[in-house]
Design a protein around this motif. Sequence first.
Motif, PDB file in Angstrom:
ATOM      1  N   UNK A   1       0.796  -1.228   0.000  1.00  0.00           N
ATOM      2  CA  UNK A   1       0.000   0.000   0.000  1.00  0.00           C
ATOM      3  C   UNK A   1       0.817   1.261   0.000  1.00  0.00           C
ATOM      4  N   UNK A   2       1.904   1.237   0.768  1.00  0.00           N
ATOM      5  CA  UNK A   2       2.717   2.443   0.884  1.00  0.00           C
ATOM      6  C   UNK A   2       3.305   2.815  -0.467  1.00  0.00           C
ATOM      7  N   UNK A   3       3.844   1.837  -1.141  1.00  0.00           N
ATOM      8  CA  UNK A   3       4.452   2.072  -2.452  1.00  0.00           C
ATOM      9  C   UNK A   3       3.406   2.605  -3.429  1.00  0.00           C
ATOM     10  N   UNK A   4       2.241   1.972  -3.414  1.00  0.00           N
ATOM     11  CA  UNK A   4       1.187   2.388  -4.338  1.00  0.00           C
ATOM     12  C   UNK A   4       0.713   3.801  -4.001  1.00  0.00           C
ATOM     13  N   UNK A   5       0.546   4.068  -2.721  1.00  0.00           N
ATOM     14  CA  UNK A   5       0.091   5.392  -2.308  1.00  0.00           C
ATOM     15  C   UNK A   5       1.040   6.471  -2.809  1.00  0.00           C
ATOM     16  N   UNK A   6       2.320   6.230  -2.653  1.00  0.00           N
ATOM     17  CA  UNK A   6       3.299   7.239  -3.075  1.00  0.00           C
ATOM     18  C   UNK A   6       3.378   7.342  -4.589  1.00  0.00           C
ATOM     19  N   UNK A   7       3.280   6.219  -5.268  1.00  0.00           N
ATOM     20  CA  UNK A   7       3.342   6.268  -6.731  1.00  0.00           C
ATOM     21  C   UNK A   7       2.136   7.028  -7.274  1.00  0.00           C
ATOM     22  N   UNK A   8       0.974   6.799  -6.666  1.00  0.00           N
ATOM     23  CA  UNK A   8      -0.231   7.525  -7.086  1.00  0.00           C
ATOM     24  C   UNK A   8      -0.056   9.015  -6.846  1.00  0.00           C
ATOM     25  N   UNK A   9       0.491   9.361  -5.694  1.00  0.00           N
ATOM     26  CA  UNK A   9       0.712  10.785  -5.393  1.00  0.00           C
ATOM     27  C   UNK A   9       1.570  11.431  -6.473  1.00  0.00           C
ATOM     28  N   UNK A  10       2.610  10.717  -6.900  1.00  0.00           N
ATOM     29  CA  UNK A  10       3.491  11.248  -7.940  1.00  0.00           C
ATOM     30  C   UNK A  10       2.761  11.419  -9.261  1.00  0.00           C
ATOM     31  N   UNK A  11       1.921  10.445  -9.610  1.00  0.00           N
ATOM     32  CA  UNK A  11       1.188  10.518 -10.872  1.00  0.00           C
ATOM     33  C   UNK A  11       0.134  11.611 -10.833  1.00  0.00           C
TER      34      UNK A  11
END
Lengths: 144, 144
Positions: free
Chosen positions: A64-74
């Motif tokens: 989740x953490x990785x996905x959350x941050x990747x989404x924030x970047x996108x």
Amino acid sequence: MPLDLAGFLPYRLSVLANTLSRELAELYATRFGITIPQWRIIAVLGQHTDVSADFVCARTAMDRVTVSRAIAGLLARRLLIRRVSPADRRCSQLKLSAAGHRIYGEIVPLARGYESALLAELAPAERDALTHALSLLERRLTAR
Amino acid sequence: MPLDLAGFLPYRLSVLANTLSRELAELYATRFGITIPQWRIIAVLGQHTDVSADFVCARTAMDRVTVSRAIAGLLARRLLIRRVSPADRRCSQLKLSAAGHRIYGEIVPLARGYESALLAELAPAERDALTHALSLLERRLTAR
DNA sequence: TGAGAGTAGTTTCAAATGAAACTATAGTCG
DNA sequence: CGACTATAGTTTCATTTGAAACTACTCTCA
């Protein structure tokens, strides 16, 4: 009795996978300015639209953490659109923006090309054998 | 046109390799208190003795920093012996201590057992096909 | 010789990672 | 209702990572 690391399957897979990941990360970064987690999210949203972050987690094998941050970047780069789900206000509904679709359209052939180049030296039967063996290993691991 | 991540080779290899690495890291940590980089170094020194850190780097596909730190950890636990090479005082000569050999003797069968369990569901021909395909991919990548 | 170039290995620093705590919302059942 | 449990997603914090700078030594060749 001695064990040869170069023939030890987990080692070989690790080195191979890390080499591929490094190369692809470099490719995605220079061409599109995105990371591998971001690419994976784009790949999922290219196929499924208005899905939650947890759906993306399941499809990308990322936490989740990785996905959350990747989404924030996108989101910051406006490649994604996020709404709150009206049915369940904890969930988000994610989809590619027009710009996100454009990148998707460019990156998919590139990824396919990379994969083809990689497999170019394997005969069709060898490719099938590889994907078959990978499927068996995957099955073994997801079944605990 | 859409690309299915679950069938994309670099993705599959990455997920598979990371799963194996996590499991093995857990195993090595709980049984022996060592990390994967440390295990790789032990594996190399089980086969080759009085070699330099750079030799270990080449054999383990790890970078200098990782190797340097893993060696420091093993030295602190007295699993390794390091001397300065008399021929070239920049180089070290590394070998397993008695305690290091003891761990090596325990960990090798464990690693082999893990690998066997993993391959248990593949027929012999499928295993050969897998290792053959991996060899081809490795060759493709080391040749630029 | 001794200045410049190169190699072995370590340290530093900034970025990536993931476990655990946290926020906010939803569902359960007395 | 309203307390309790569970889920979606984010933030915090400690650890891991690797590029780049650094130290120490060696080699080359003028």
